[in-house]
Motif scaffolding. Structure first.
Motif, PDB file in Angstrom:
ATOM      1  N   LEU A  70      -5.509  -0.614   7.600  1.00  9.51           N
ATOM      2  CA  LEU A  70      -4.986  -0.458   6.239  1.00  9.51           C
ATOM      3  C   LEU A  70      -5.499  -1.501   5.247  1.00  9.51           C
ATOM      4  CD1 LEU A  70      -1.223   0.447   6.897  1.00  9.51           C
ATOM      5  CD2 LEU A  70      -3.077   1.969   6.188  1.00  9.51           C
ATOM      6  N   ARG A  71      -6.248  -2.476   5.714  1.00 10.95           N
ATOM      7  CA  ARG A  71      -6.631  -3.543   4.789  1.00 10.95           C
ATOM      8  C   ARG A  71      -7.504  -3.046   3.641  1.00 10.95           C
ATOM      9  NH1 ARG A  71     -10.275  -8.917   4.871  1.00 10.95           N
ATOM     10  NH2 ARG A  71      -8.689 -10.446   4.281  1.00 10.95           N
ATOM     11  N   ALA A  72      -8.362  -2.089   3.906  1.00  7.97           N
ATOM     12  CA  ALA A  72      -9.198  -1.561   2.832  1.00  7.97           C
ATOM     13  C   ALA A  72      -8.349  -0.950   1.728  1.00  7.97           C
ATOM     14  CB  ALA A  72     -10.188  -0.539   3.379  1.00  7.97           C
ATOM     15  N   GLU A  73      -7.205  -0.341   2.099  1.00 13.44           N
ATOM     16  CA  GLU A  73      -6.303   0.204   1.092  1.00 13.44           C
ATOM     17  C   GLU A  73      -5.543  -0.904   0.374  1.00 13.44           C
ATOM     18  OE1 GLU A  73      -3.940   3.588   2.215  1.00 13.44           O
ATOM     19  OE2 GLU A  73      -5.243   3.985   3.945  1.00 13.44           O
ATOM     20  N   LEU A  74      -5.360  -2.036   1.057  1.00 11.22           N
ATOM     21  CA  LEU A  74      -4.662  -3.165   0.448  1.00 11.22           C
ATOM     22  C   LEU A  74      -5.511  -3.825  -0.634  1.00 11.22           C
ATOM     23  CD1 LEU A  74      -2.210  -5.218   0.577  1.00 11.22           C
ATOM     24  CD2 LEU A  74      -3.682  -6.559   2.112  1.00 11.22           C
ATOM     25  N   VAL A 110       0.867  -1.184   0.000  1.00 13.05           N
ATOM     26  CA  VAL A 110       0.000   0.000   0.000  1.00 13.05           C
ATOM     27  C   VAL A 110       0.900   1.228   0.000  1.00 13.05           C
ATOM     28  CG1 VAL A 110      -1.876  -1.180   1.205  1.00 13.05           C
ATOM     29  CG2 VAL A 110      -0.205   0.127   2.516  1.00 13.05           C
ATOM     30  N   THR A 111       0.373   2.331  -0.493  1.00  8.24           N
ATOM     31  CA  THR A 111       1.114   3.590  -0.536  1.00  8.24           C
ATOM     32  C   THR A 111       0.546   4.544   0.500  1.00  8.24           C
ATOM     33  OG1 THR A 111       1.587   3.301  -2.890  1.00  8.24           O
ATOM     34  CG2 THR A 111       1.825   5.518  -1.978  1.00  8.24           C
ATOM     35  N   THR A 112       1.398   5.034   1.371  1.00  5.16           N
ATOM     36  CA  THR A 112       0.976   5.966   2.411  1.00  5.16           C
ATOM     37  C   THR A 112       1.732   7.275   2.272  1.00  5.16           C
ATOM     38  OG1 THR A 112       2.649   5.115   3.952  1.00  5.16           O
ATOM     39  CG2 THR A 112       0.469   4.084   4.021  1.00  5.16           C
TER      40      THR A 112
END
Length: 283
Positions: A266-270, A212-214
């Protein structure tokens, strides 16, 4: 050579190869071959499309000469989560010359997702162990969440890691190009364990990697939340397409709970899905 001079080699080798594929709207285990005491009893589906899989190793730990080989392949469009029901253990052997080895090889196809989330590995004093994890992502849309937690000794029982060696490596590739190459060599009782530039006396360390990108502000917010809720020292960096989370402290349990907390966030972004913790984590 007489019988009394023959080298004595004790080992218990085990291997497991899993393959996951999308069948209809659900990921199924389509390949499952094993040798020795390492297997999967059954898949679980606490969420509709993701296959939750628990790796079972009845001996409960590695001794002199033992070797575990684990392979997992996730076909295009499939989604698998792999974990373990309890901590792995690597036991110490006085004057060991052979290694205790665990080798994990993961392969994720285009538009697939794999979450490799085992519980911690406890490395006892006197162990001589090699822990290797490799992940190969194919195409531009393969997704990965992977954590690795190591506890040196068993602090609750005043068992320290003052002799032995642990070599831990994590390699992640996309289309054959390295995204992360990491190798840690920890010798029991060494300066690395005690120095401020190393583990600074801590007995547990963890690495959590997600595709993921943060942004910086987001990472600072997550670090603040982790520091408020969990003990230990935390760090989050962005290295290319990988978000890398670090833990250093005196509790492998705190590390795993912190990683789980971040995974939920963060899973939703994954992969666009809300996190559902494996039931085994609550036992």
């Amino acid at each position: 050579m007489t019988a009394q001079h023959l080298p004595i080699t004790r080992c218990w080798q085990a291997s497991l190869a899993l393959e996951f594929a999308l069948r209809g709207d659900t990921t199924r285990i389509v390949g499952n071959s094993h040798f020795g005491p390492l297997r999967v009893l059954k898949p679980f589906y606490p969420e509709p499309t993701c296959c939750h899989t628990y790796l079972i190793h009845p001996p409960g730990g590695l001794v002199l000469g033992d070797e575990l080989q684990i392979e997992a392949k996730v076909q295009s469009g499939a989604h698998a989560l792999i974990t373990t029901p309890s901590a792995g253990k690597v036991y110490g052997v006085d004057n060991a010359t052979e290694k205790q080895q665990q080798m994990v090889k993961l392969a994720v196809a285009e538009q697939a997702c794999l979450e490799w989330l085992p519980q911690e590995t406890i490395v006892f004093g006197g162990a001589n162990t090699l822990l290797q994890t490799q992940a190969h992502l194919n195409g531009d849309s393969a997704k990965l969440a992977l954590w690795d937690i190591v506890c040196f000794g068993r602090p609750a029982n005043d068992l320290t890691f003052d002799t032995g060696q642990c070599i831990q490596s994590i390699h992640i590739y996309r289309n054959g190009i390295p995204l992360l190459i990491e190798r840690n060599v920890v010798d029991g009782g060494s300066a690395l364990q005690k120095g401020h530039w190393g583990l600074d006396g801590a007995n547990s360390m963890g690495t959590f990697v997600l595709t993921v990108t943060t942004v910086r502000e987001q990472r600072e917010q997550w670090i603040s939340k982790l520091q408020q809720r969990f003990n230990g020292r935390w760090g989050i960096t962005q290295k290319g397409e990988l978000c890398i989370v670090r833990y250093l402290g005196d509790s492998a349990c705190e590390c795993r709970l912190g990683f789980e907390f971040l995974w939920h966030g963060l899973r939703a972004e994954l992969n666009g899905k809300a996190a559902v913790s494996p039931r085994i984590w609550a036992t």
